[in-house]
Every structure is written in structure tokens, then in C-alpha cells.
Design an enzyme around this catalytic site. Structure first.
Site, PDB file in Angstrom:
ATOM      1  N   TRP A   1     103.228  64.932  33.737  1.00  0.00           N
ATOM      2  CA  TRP A   1     103.225  63.786  34.567  1.00  0.00           C
ATOM      3  C   TRP A   1     102.093  62.634  34.391  1.00  0.00           C
ATOM      4  O   TRP A   1     102.416  61.506  34.420  1.00  0.00           O
ATOM      5  CB  TRP A   1     103.448  64.161  36.029  1.00  0.00           C
ATOM      6  CG  TRP A   1     104.707  64.809  36.206  1.00  0.00           C
ATOM      7  CD1 TRP A   1     105.008  66.164  36.436  1.00  0.00           C
ATOM      8  CD2 TRP A   1     105.967  64.048  36.224  1.00  0.00           C
ATOM      9  NE1 TRP A   1     106.285  66.427  36.698  1.00  0.00           N
ATOM     10  CE2 TRP A   1     106.922  64.949  36.359  1.00  0.00           C
ATOM     11  CE3 TRP A   1     106.462  62.726  36.202  1.00  0.00           C
ATOM     12  CZ2 TRP A   1     108.612  64.706  36.378  1.00  0.00           C
ATOM     13  CZ3 TRP A   1     107.666  62.388  36.170  1.00  0.00           C
ATOM     14  CH2 TRP A   1     108.820  63.621  36.385  1.00  0.00           C
TER      15      TRP A   1
ATOM     16  N   ASP B   1      97.941  60.242  42.062  1.00  0.00           N
ATOM     17  CA  ASP B   1      99.298  60.831  42.149  1.00  0.00           C
ATOM     18  C   ASP B   1      99.581  62.062  42.807  1.00  0.00           C
ATOM     19  O   ASP B   1      98.890  63.093  41.993  1.00  0.00           O
ATOM     20  CB  ASP B   1     100.013  60.788  40.529  1.00  0.00           C
ATOM     21  CG  ASP B   1     101.700  61.223  40.722  1.00  0.00           C
ATOM     22  OD1 ASP B   1     101.929  61.841  41.847  1.00  0.00           O
ATOM     23  OD2 ASP B   1     102.281  61.314  39.653  1.00  0.00           O
TER      24      ASP B   1
ATOM     25  N   LYS C   1     109.148  65.985  47.356  1.00  0.00           N
ATOM     26  CA  LYS C   1     108.444  67.568  47.539  1.00  0.00           C
ATOM     27  C   LYS C   1     108.061  67.898  48.837  1.00  0.00           C
ATOM     28  O   LYS C   1     108.241  68.706  49.638  1.00  0.00           O
ATOM     29  CB  LYS C   1     107.375  67.696  46.398  1.00  0.00           C
ATOM     30  CG  LYS C   1     107.792  67.558  44.969  1.00  0.00           C
ATOM     31  CD  LYS C   1     107.527  66.341  44.091  1.00  0.00           C
ATOM     32  CE  LYS C   1     107.729  66.296  42.941  1.00  0.00           C
ATOM     33  NZ  LYS C   1     108.679  67.312  42.162  1.00  0.00           N
TER      34      LYS C   1
END
Lengths: 361, 361
Positions: free
Chosen positions: A103, A173, A197
Site C-alpha cells: 500500500w 495512511d 476496515k
């Protein structure tokens, strides 16, 4: 109605059952108003109250200082990968990035399309099994910002510390570990997190941004990607993702009832200790991540032989243990232990792992 | 549980009750799988089947030719205002725009940030009460595309014809009238529509784009805003708005059961004829739009004295007739008559309007 399964999906992920029950109860008729939240104008008194309460509850949960704006946007973390340089990286400027997995690598690639990226550190040498310690980072004191991913959903590494960025705004992030334990928001310039999430349904991304960083967007930044415009309009420059915002608000309420992020930290610690403890003690299952950098949220693990993967997954599913297959780029298994996954789910998983090991080990 | 109200909201708008009931029934446990659609991986077999069925049903409903891609994106129509020039307007090129109200005006303003806009026609001279006829348009045969809004949600004007664009790709914002009646998709280069009127929950925008228009995005186009990348990844370059997509699929199923867009056209015609007919015959209420350009979807109307607005709205709400207040930029009233608003809702509205006129007229 069948039993609710234990859902270890990496995202979109398990939601608290109590939240779904409440959403279900009011799906056709919110508080006797005769309509669904999905059918409300985002500018109605009712919806504005829902949206404001969600923001306030998130502020309470994370102790967000008043000089930070909280934005409820669309496009997920991936859109933020562009939105951050478009808003914070001046033409000709440079930004520091830390690469710790798939990511953060994607965030680097997108930022490079907008300017100079200084890859200040990478976990590449360890095959992303560890987070490079800060004393090895090559930081630029003139960077527009320093970006990192606090948790790598796929690789399963997580920072258990906050980088020291000095006067450089720190951008994180936190898609896969926001709200999982306390974090000092005042150390950050900007925090962002895709909702799917630990927050709510997909299609929503939460951005927490220090006010002094607003108003610097590039001329070419699309209006919808401009943080200042979003902030000035209370995230309602256009119609926001109203239902996802509402449902996230129900999750925030649930988190407060559970005791907030401090209580989540305790639970999440117990969950990850149980699972990693079992894996390490088994001699059958293995997790490759350096112990201090192991993710509390996403636990990848391997069986001793790939040919066991399929029977393991079939047996798991038969026991209501869902979505344990690892990411296609990594293989093996992965158990995601977000807030809505209870200790009982991890206990059931470990019991099954022990049973499987006994049978096949 | 109280009765469901009649909801005339301009958006987010009424959804079919049968759709909400189905979503409610399976909210905690989709088809006995033990989890909510919101909790499914977007890459799971179950979710991919949901997503593909939604796309196929939309293709069936609109008879979308196979050389068009259907994208399920985020950011609403407002993000498309930038996305369209970023994908279709080359550096140094020019695009034609038709201005017929507030929404098309916004699309013009955003496009101007990316290149030359030729305002080929504007309804400004008629105060946006009529659509300028095509023989008055100043079209550029070399335009990268011709953009218009088929229905203006706020002003209440609607094209009952499709512009002749020749070889120039025709781009239409159909946010507020998609699926309300048949339309020949093959006449268009690109159609887009925010979901929250005739499709599903907010937070989703549907883009129908001819394949030959893909792959021309500017270098600076954010990856998430690049149509080709979205198309190549089946709208799953990152996690899409899974629940909104699913719910839109339920709406598409419902539309097919109702007889599709041809049946919707009949119903919508009956609804608008009843309401406009009553308004025109009343001498008390007034709609300012030129008759051939009146919107079937959004009917703005005024009472003879602004001081009657509040009592009108209070009485309406007491009768379960919700969200009739006009847009703040226009004032007066507005009744939105999207597909999920039945004829019985319009009958109830007209009955109340007659009662109110009798009392106050």
C-alpha cells in the site's frame, strides 16, 4: 436465519452485529420519520444531525484537537494517494515517503506522478518483513510532508511507534488500524483511512487534517479533491455517501459504548497475543514478520505445505470461519482482527487451527 | 413502525419499498452466508456475482451496446465534472457545453479549469425557463465532445430530445432522469449519473462510456479518475462502494420486474401529467417552465404568496408528504417524481394541494 459467521476478511470487513441490527431496524423508517436514512436529503435537519454526531463521536474517540478538520470523502485511500500531493505538495517541491509494503508502494507511485518523491526508507531489503528503524531513514528537512502507512494490510507489518517528523507535516495512511488503539493525533498533519476496515462500509474515506495545511491545493486539483473546499462545505460540497457516513456513526457510537479506543487496545492486544502465541508455539504454522513489527490487525500465516491451504480453507468455512485466504500477492492465510472481530472469533480460529494441525501435522 | 411517508426529495431520494425490504431482510445474513453484503470482500465470488448481475441488469434495462463500458465509480456527478475533461479533453483542445441551469453551469466552470470551453448555447436569456433549440446552438465541429445535462434537478427543465452531435462525442449528465424512460445509448459517447435519484444510495456514480473514448486521459489525471483504469479493472481498481452498488442492483431488478424503462415512461408520464395538469388548472399554483421543456422528474412550483410556503409545508408534512421545499436558490416548492415515487404519492400531493388552495385560495 443462519448463524452469523466469524469473518476475518481484510476489507470490506466485519461490522459489529449490534450496529447492523440497529441499521436493519431503522432501514425503512428512521426514528418514525417514515423514510430510510438513504432517502434523506443530506441537507435535511435530520441528516445533518446524524452527520454531525458521527463527526463529534469520532472527535471524542480519537481526541481530535479543534484545529483539525474531519472530512468524510469518497474514493477510498487510493484516491488520497493523488489527493495528498495535489493538496500538499507544491509544484517543484519534494515529499518524503516510507515504503513498508504494497500500500505504501502504491502511494509512492501515485505521488511520483505529481512531483519529487524522496524514498526516505524502504523495507525492501527485508522483503517487507520489518519496518526500517527511523535512525536509518534519509529524511529531507525541507520535505513538504512525510508519508507512511501505519499498518500494511497485505504484508502484515505495523508501526508500533510514531515517526519523528520535526517540523515536517506527518501524513499517515491509517486505513487498516485507525481506532484500533489510542493515537496522538496532534503529532500528525494529516491522517486518512478508508472506512471499510475499522470504520464502516466501503465508499467512504475519513480525512483528519490540520487546518494550517488547507488552502494550498494546486490549480489543477479537481474541485472535488480539494480539501479546503470539502472542509468549507462540511464535506457536503456535493452529496456525500450519506448511508456510509450514517453507518460509520453507528460504529462510532458502538465504540464509545465499548469503552472507546483504550478498551479496543486491550481487546486487540488479547486477540493478537492469542493468535501469534499459538502460531509461534505450533511449529506447524508460521508468520514471517519481525516480532516488534507484527500487525495487530492483519495476521498472515503459512501452513508447512501449500497443498494444505485448500483443505484448511474448506474446513474453516465449514466451521463458519470465513475469508482466511491470504492476499493473492502473498499466498497462504491471513486473519484480519479488526475491532468488530471478537476474541471469541480468534478462539474459534485457534481451536480450528489446533484441530487441523493435529489431523494433518 | 410508522407508515412510510411519500418522499418527494430531489436526492438522495425515495427508494422502492420492496428494495429496502429485501435489503433489510438480508442485512445481517446475505443468502445464508452468515455475513452482510457490507462485510464481503469485493473480490469474493459472492460479491463479484452481485456486481456483475447489477451491471448486466442495467445493460438490459438501457439496452447498452456491447462496445460501451459500464463503470460504478465514486464522487458523484460533481467529480465527473472534472473527470470528463481530464479524460476526454486534450491539452489545447476545446469542448462544447450547453448551459441549461445550475448543474450544467457547474460542469462548465469545472471544465474551464482544464481547457477551452465553448459555451455553445445557454438558457440564460430565458432565465433558464426554456431549453435553447438546437438551431440556435453555435457548435464547434472540432470539439472534443459536446456536454449537456438532460435534466436540471433544480430548475426543472428537461430535454425531451437528444442533441445532434454529428461526429462529436455526446456527453450527458443524466443524474436526475436516467432510467426514467427509454434512451438510445448508441447516440452517446458518455452518459453519467449520480446514483441518488433513480438508481440507489448516494456515494455511487454510474458512467456508461464508448470504448473508443478510453485511454486518452491526461498525464495529470489521478489514477482513480482514469476511466480506462476503472474499465480495465471492472470498477475494482480499489474497493468500490460495495453496498451502494448492491443496492443499485436491487433497484435494477425491481425495475425489470416493473416492466423496465418503457413501463417507467408510462408511469412517469401519468405522474407528471397529473401534477402539471393540476398546477396549470389551479390558477393558484404556478410552474414557470416552457411547456415542452418541463421536467418529468422535478416539478418546481410556487404559491401565489411566499408567506403561504411555510403553512403549506407544515400541512404537507402532517400528511406524510415530505421534502417539498424548493431548492434554496429558487425558492417555492419542488416535487421530485423519480421512479420510486408512485402515482398514489402524486395523487396524495394533488389532493393536499387542492385542499390547501380551497382553504387559503
Amino acid at each position: 436465519m443462519s448463524k452469523r459467521a466469524f469473518n476475518f476478511c481484510a476489507g470490506p470487513a466485519a461490522l459489529p452485529e449490534a450496529v447492523l441490527q440497529r441499521a436493519q431496524a431503522e432501514l425503512l423508517d428512521w426514528q418514525g420519520k417514515g423514510l430510510s436514512v438513504m432517502e434523506m436529503s443530506h441537507r435535511s435537519d435530520e441528516y445533518v444531525a446524524i452527520a454531525e454526531k458521527a463527526e463529534q463521536d469520532l472527535r471524542d474517540l480519537m481526541a481530535i484537537p479543534s484545529h483539525y478538520k474531519v472530512l468524510f470523502l469518497q474514493g477510498g485511500a487510493s484516491q488520497q494517494f493523488a489527493e495528498i500531493p495535489l493538496n500538499l505538495l507544491p509544484e517543484g517541491g519534494s515529499a518524503d515517503y516510507i515504503e513498508t509494503g504494497i500500500w505504501s508502494k502504491k502511494s509512492v507511485e501515485e505521488a511520483r506522478r505529481y512531483g519529487q518523491v524522496n524514498l526516505a526508507a524502504s523495507g525492501k531489503d527485508s522483503e517487507f518483513r520489518a519496518i526500517p528503524p527511523q535512525d536509518q531513514w534519509r529524511l529531507d528537512p525541507k520535505a513538504a510532508y512525510l508519508h507512511y502507512a501505519s499498518n500494511e494490510t497485505i504484508g502484515g507489518v505495523q508501526f508500533d511507534w510514531i515517526p519523528q517528523a520535526g517540523d515536517v507535516p506527518l501524513v499517515a495512511d491509517m486505513s487498516s488500524d485507525i481506532l484500533s488503539r489510542p493515537v496522538d493525533v496532534s503529532k500528525f498533519g494529516l491522517i486518512y483511512a478508508g472506512a471499510q476496515k475499522n470504520i464502516g462500509p466501503s465508499g467512504l474515506v475519513v480525512v483528519i487534517v490540520r487546518e494550517d495545511l488547507l488552502g494550498k491545493a494546486r490549480a489543477a486539483c479537481p474541485t472535488m479533491l480539494n480539501y479546503k473546499i470539502a472542509a468549507d462545505n462540511g464535506s457536503m460540497y456535493n452529496t456525500p455517501a450519506t448511508f456510509s457516513w450514517y453507518l460509520s456513526g453507528l460504529v462510532f457510537e458502538w465504540l464509545k459504548e465499548q469503552g472507546g479506543v483504550a478498551a479496543m487496545e486491550q481487546r486487540n492486544r488479547a486477540k493478537k497475543e492469542l493468535l501469534y502465541g499459538y502460531i509461534d508455539g505450533s511449529g506447524f504454522y508460521a508468520n514471517p514478520i519481525a516480532t516488534p513489527d507484527r500487525s495487530w490487525m492483519n495476521v498472515p500465516f503459512r501452513l508447512p505445505d501449500e497443498r494444505l491451504d485448500k483443505p484448511f480453507l474448506v474446513g474453516a468455512e465449514a466451521r463458519g470461519l470465513l475469508n482466511l485466504k491470504g492476499h493473492r500477492s502473498v499466498g497462504g492465510m491471513r486473519a484480519s482482527l479488526y475491532n468488530a472481530v471478537g476474541l471469541e472469533a480468534v478462539e474459534a480460529l485457534v481451536a480450528y487451527m489446533a484441530e487441523f494441525e493435529k489431523e494433518r501435522g
